[in-house]
Design a protein around this motif. Structure first.
Motif, PDB file in Angstrom:
ATOM      1  N   HIS A  97      -3.080 -20.073 -22.777  1.00 51.62           N
ATOM      2  CA  HIS A  97      -4.071 -19.975 -23.855  1.00 51.62           C
ATOM      3  C   HIS A  97      -5.384 -20.643 -23.460  1.00 51.62           C
ATOM      4  CE1 HIS A  97      -0.919 -18.431 -26.455  1.00 51.62           C
ATOM      5  NE2 HIS A  97      -0.151 -19.440 -26.072  1.00 51.62           N
ATOM      6  N   LEU A  98      -5.297 -21.769 -22.764  1.00 50.95           N
ATOM      7  CA  LEU A  98      -6.507 -22.402 -22.251  1.00 50.95           C
ATOM      8  C   LEU A  98      -7.164 -21.531 -21.183  1.00 50.95           C
ATOM      9  CD1 LEU A  98      -5.297 -26.112 -21.903  1.00 50.95           C
ATOM     10  CD2 LEU A  98      -6.538 -25.069 -23.801  1.00 50.95           C
ATOM     11  N   ASP A  99      -6.342 -20.854 -20.392  1.00 45.54           N
ATOM     12  CA  ASP A  99      -6.858 -20.020 -19.311  1.00 45.54           C
ATOM     13  C   ASP A  99      -7.700 -18.860 -19.831  1.00 45.54           C
ATOM     14  OD1 ASP A  99      -6.639 -19.476 -16.300  1.00 45.54           O
ATOM     15  OD2 ASP A  99      -6.044 -17.532 -17.151  1.00 45.54           O
ATOM     16  N   ARG A 100      -7.431 -18.429 -21.048  1.00 48.18           N
ATOM     17  CA  ARG A 100      -8.171 -17.294 -21.602  1.00 48.18           C
ATOM     18  C   ARG A 100      -9.629 -17.618 -21.888  1.00 48.18           C
ATOM     19  NH1 ARG A 100      -3.330 -15.440 -25.725  1.00 48.18           N
ATOM     20  NH2 ARG A 100      -1.909 -14.707 -24.087  1.00 48.18           N
ATOM     21  N   MET A 101      -9.983 -18.894 -21.835  1.00 48.19           N
ATOM     22  CA  MET A 101     -11.383 -19.273 -22.017  1.00 48.19           C
ATOM     23  C   MET A 101     -12.176 -19.122 -20.722  1.00 48.19           C
ATOM     24  SD  MET A 101     -11.067 -22.633 -24.495  1.00 48.19           S
ATOM     25  CE  MET A 101     -12.815 -22.673 -24.877  1.00 48.19           C
ATOM     26  N   GLN A 102     -11.476 -18.871 -19.608  1.00 50.30           N
ATOM     27  CA  GLN A 102     -12.131 -18.808 -18.303  1.00 50.30           C
ATOM     28  C   GLN A 102     -12.715 -17.414 -18.044  1.00 50.30           C
ATOM     29  OE1 GLN A 102     -12.349 -21.441 -16.330  1.00 50.30           O
ATOM     30  NE2 GLN A 102     -10.891 -22.794 -17.349  1.00 50.30           N
ATOM     31  N   ILE A 103     -13.784 -17.390 -17.259  1.00 52.58           N
ATOM     32  CA  ILE A 103     -14.299 -16.116 -16.766  1.00 52.58           C
ATOM     33  C   ILE A 103     -13.489 -15.708 -15.535  1.00 52.58           C
ATOM     34  CG2 ILE A 103     -16.614 -16.621 -17.629  1.00 52.58           C
ATOM     35  CD1 ILE A 103     -17.410 -17.153 -14.653  1.00 52.58           C
ATOM     36  N   ASP A 104     -13.609 -14.470 -15.117  1.00 53.42           N
ATOM     37  CA  ASP A 104     -12.863 -13.973 -13.960  1.00 53.42           C
ATOM     38  C   ASP A 104     -13.204 -14.724 -12.680  1.00 53.42           C
ATOM     39  OD1 ASP A 104     -10.992 -12.196 -14.704  1.00 53.42           O
ATOM     40  OD2 ASP A 104     -12.098 -10.398 -14.151  1.00 53.42           O
ATOM     41  N   GLU A 151     -13.080 -31.280 -28.048  1.00 55.18           N
ATOM     42  CA  GLU A 151     -13.733 -30.246 -28.849  1.00 55.18           C
ATOM     43  C   GLU A 151     -13.473 -28.865 -28.243  1.00 55.18           C
ATOM     44  OE1 GLU A 151     -18.219 -28.652 -29.991  1.00 55.18           O
ATOM     45  OE2 GLU A 151     -17.956 -30.702 -29.255  1.00 55.18           O
ATOM     46  N   PHE A 152     -13.548 -28.765 -26.915  1.00 56.03           N
ATOM     47  CA  PHE A 152     -13.266 -27.496 -26.252  1.00 56.03           C
ATOM     48  C   PHE A 152     -11.797 -27.098 -26.439  1.00 56.03           C
ATOM     49  CE2 PHE A 152     -16.787 -28.659 -22.994  1.00 56.03           C
ATOM     50  CZ  PHE A 152     -17.763 -28.260 -23.899  1.00 56.03           C
ATOM     51  N   VAL A 153     -10.889 -28.067 -26.276  1.00 52.04           N
ATOM     52  CA  VAL A 153      -9.460 -27.788 -26.428  1.00 52.04           C
ATOM     53  C   VAL A 153      -9.158 -27.305 -27.841  1.00 52.04           C
ATOM     54  CG1 VAL A 153      -7.139 -28.808 -26.423  1.00 52.04           C
ATOM     55  CG2 VAL A 153      -8.767 -29.402 -24.616  1.00 52.04           C
ATOM     56  N   VAL A 162      -0.304 -31.146 -31.651  1.00 53.18           N
ATOM     57  CA  VAL A 162      -0.521 -30.868 -30.227  1.00 53.18           C
ATOM     58  C   VAL A 162      -1.850 -31.471 -29.778  1.00 53.18           C
ATOM     59  CG1 VAL A 162      -0.817 -29.054 -28.489  1.00 53.18           C
ATOM     60  CG2 VAL A 162       0.874 -28.780 -30.295  1.00 53.18           C
ATOM     61  N   LEU A 163      -2.859 -31.388 -30.621  1.00 58.43           N
ATOM     62  CA  LEU A 163      -4.136 -32.018 -30.282  1.00 58.43           C
ATOM     63  C   LEU A 163      -3.984 -33.530 -30.164  1.00 58.43           C
ATOM     64  CD1 LEU A 163      -6.582 -29.951 -32.535  1.00 58.43           C
ATOM     65  CD2 LEU A 163      -6.338 -29.828 -30.053  1.00 58.43           C
ATOM     66  N   ARG A 164      -3.142 -34.119 -31.006  1.00 57.55           N
ATOM     67  CA  ARG A 164      -2.900 -35.565 -30.901  1.00 57.55           C
ATOM     68  C   ARG A 164      -2.160 -35.892 -29.600  1.00 57.55           C
ATOM     69  NH1 ARG A 164      -1.987 -34.989 -36.564  1.00 57.55           N
ATOM     70  NH2 ARG A 164       0.280 -34.927 -36.291  1.00 57.55           N
ATOM     71  N   LEU A 165      -1.304 -34.992 -29.148  1.00 57.97           N
ATOM     72  CA  LEU A 165      -0.630 -35.193 -27.870  1.00 57.97           C
ATOM     73  C   LEU A 165      -1.640 -35.189 -26.730  1.00 57.97           C
ATOM     74  CD1 LEU A 165       1.856 -35.456 -26.077  1.00 57.97           C
ATOM     75  CD2 LEU A 165       2.182 -32.971 -26.238  1.00 57.97           C
ATOM     76  N   PHE A 166      -2.587 -34.262 -26.782  1.00 63.18           N
ATOM     77  CA  PHE A 166      -3.658 -34.256 -25.785  1.00 63.18           C
ATOM     78  C   PHE A 166      -4.430 -35.583 -25.826  1.00 63.18           C
ATOM     79  CE2 PHE A 166      -3.403 -29.556 -25.460  1.00 63.18           C
ATOM     80  CZ  PHE A 166      -3.556 -29.429 -24.094  1.00 63.18           C
ATOM     81  N   CYS A 167      -4.702 -36.081 -27.029  1.00 66.66           N
ATOM     82  CA  CYS A 167      -5.421 -37.357 -27.162  1.00 66.66           C
ATOM     83  C   CYS A 167      -4.661 -38.493 -26.485  1.00 66.66           C
ATOM     84  CB  CYS A 167      -5.631 -37.688 -28.646  1.00 66.66           C
ATOM     85  SG  CYS A 167      -6.908 -36.727 -29.464  1.00 66.66           S
TER      86      CYS A 167
END
Length: 336
Positions: A97-104, A151-153, A162-167
């Protein structure tokens, strides 16, 4: 912008997901004592890890610190083995899901990408456009702002737990308060790659940008004229400072593609790819290591062959056959 995923702690802390994460974290390390000790009691350890994740009691342990030379000096902070399992479990569920923010044309830490693909793409652009601008971020991993990164995540992750886990993962390492990712953690690779995804989209939207490739914090832009490259450098420097709070290294390069582009350990020309001194050192180091291990009887002939294949992989993008033959002759004659 892709929709936010609803992946939650239940998927990350699931015993089956943790088991797969254990397999990935242990790959290549099963002969190490701390891995063997964990594996001896894996069901109980994974159960405890699952409970601590579900209840949000899990906190990262103090990292192991050591230095490597690649060939330049790098300070590594490696998570403890149970924490590596957590990192793998998290990426197993949210990585795509994070990878989908990337360009080719972003090539680091992505399935089907990698440095050789980045080099091939760079040569493609070098054949089409006359000028390139090469930029590199100063102290990239240690300069990443946690607040900006989160903010990006949050643009891709909907679940608050899950965001708290990232924190909590980010709080486990700080180069300065609120800043920095540890070099040596799986999540760091993915998050550092994500951090510049918005910059990639901005750059590729500029009319003067005719081609663009990024490998982590190494960015190359191709333009039709030198003046276009200089204007993009000024704009990029200002934007990276204002939005991403990053500074470029002072040696940003603007040059003709025909003069050769130093990128990912190669020097890339429109018609040929050559090895840099760094790549040659890596090749020699890998070959010497495996030859010595075989001489001492620590590896089999099959393992030696696999090790030498890894050395070849480090240089295979370049036209290096004649140089490799010369290296082999020197090695056999005892000169190296």
């Amino acid at each position: 912008m892709p929709r936010r995923t609803k992946v939650g702690l239940s998927e990350i802390a699931n015993y089956s997901n943790l088991s797969e994460a254990l397999f990935l974290a242990a790959a290549g390390r099963r002969n190490r004592r701390y891995v063997q000790q964990f594996l001896e009691h894996a069901p109980q350890r994974l159960g405890d890890l699952s409970d601590s994740l579900f209840s949000e009691r899990w906190r990262p342990s103090e990292m192991t610190e050591f230095v490597i030379y690649d060939p330049k000096r790098r300070l590594i902070h490696a998570p403890r083995f149970p924490d590596r399992i957590v990192h793998h479990a998290l990426i197993l569920q949210v990585g795509e899901h994070l990878d989908r923010m990337q360009i080719d044309d972003s090539f680091a830490c992505r399935v089907g990408k990698g440095p050789l693909k980045a080099v091939e793409r760079a040569q493609h652009f070098g054949r089409r456009f006359r000028w390139y601008l090469k930029m590199d971020v100063a102290g990239y991993f240690h300069s990443i702002r946690h607040s900006v990164l989160l903010e990006f995540v949050s643009r891709r992750i909907a679940d608050a737990a899950v965001l708290r886990l990232f924190c909590r993962i980010l709080e486990g390492f700080q180069a300065t308060p609120g800043t920095g990712l540890p070099i040596g953690a799986l999540t760091s690779q993915h998050l550092a790659n994500l951090y510049l995804a918005g910059f990639d989209r901005w750059m590729t939207g500029q009319s003067a940008c005719r081609g663009y490739v990024r490998y982590m914090d190494d960015m190359v832009v191709w333009c039709q004229t030198r003046s276009d490259a200089k204007a993009l450098l000024l704009s990029a420097t200002e934007l990276l400072g204002d939005v991403w709070q990053l500074q470029l290294k002072g040696q940003s390069q603007i040059n003709r593609a025909s003069a050769g582009l130093p990128f990912c350990g190669y020097r890339i020309y429109p018609g040929i790819i050559r090895l840099t001194r760094r790549k040659k050192l890596i090749y020699r180091r890998i070959c010497t290591h495996w030859e010595e291990q075989y001489r001492l009887g620590r590896v089999t002939a099959a393992q030696l062959q696999a090790g030498m294949a890894s050395a070849l992989a480090a240089v295979q993008a370049a036209e290096s056959l004649a140089w490799r033959r010369n290296e082999m002759q020197r090695s056999q004659s005892g000169e190296v």
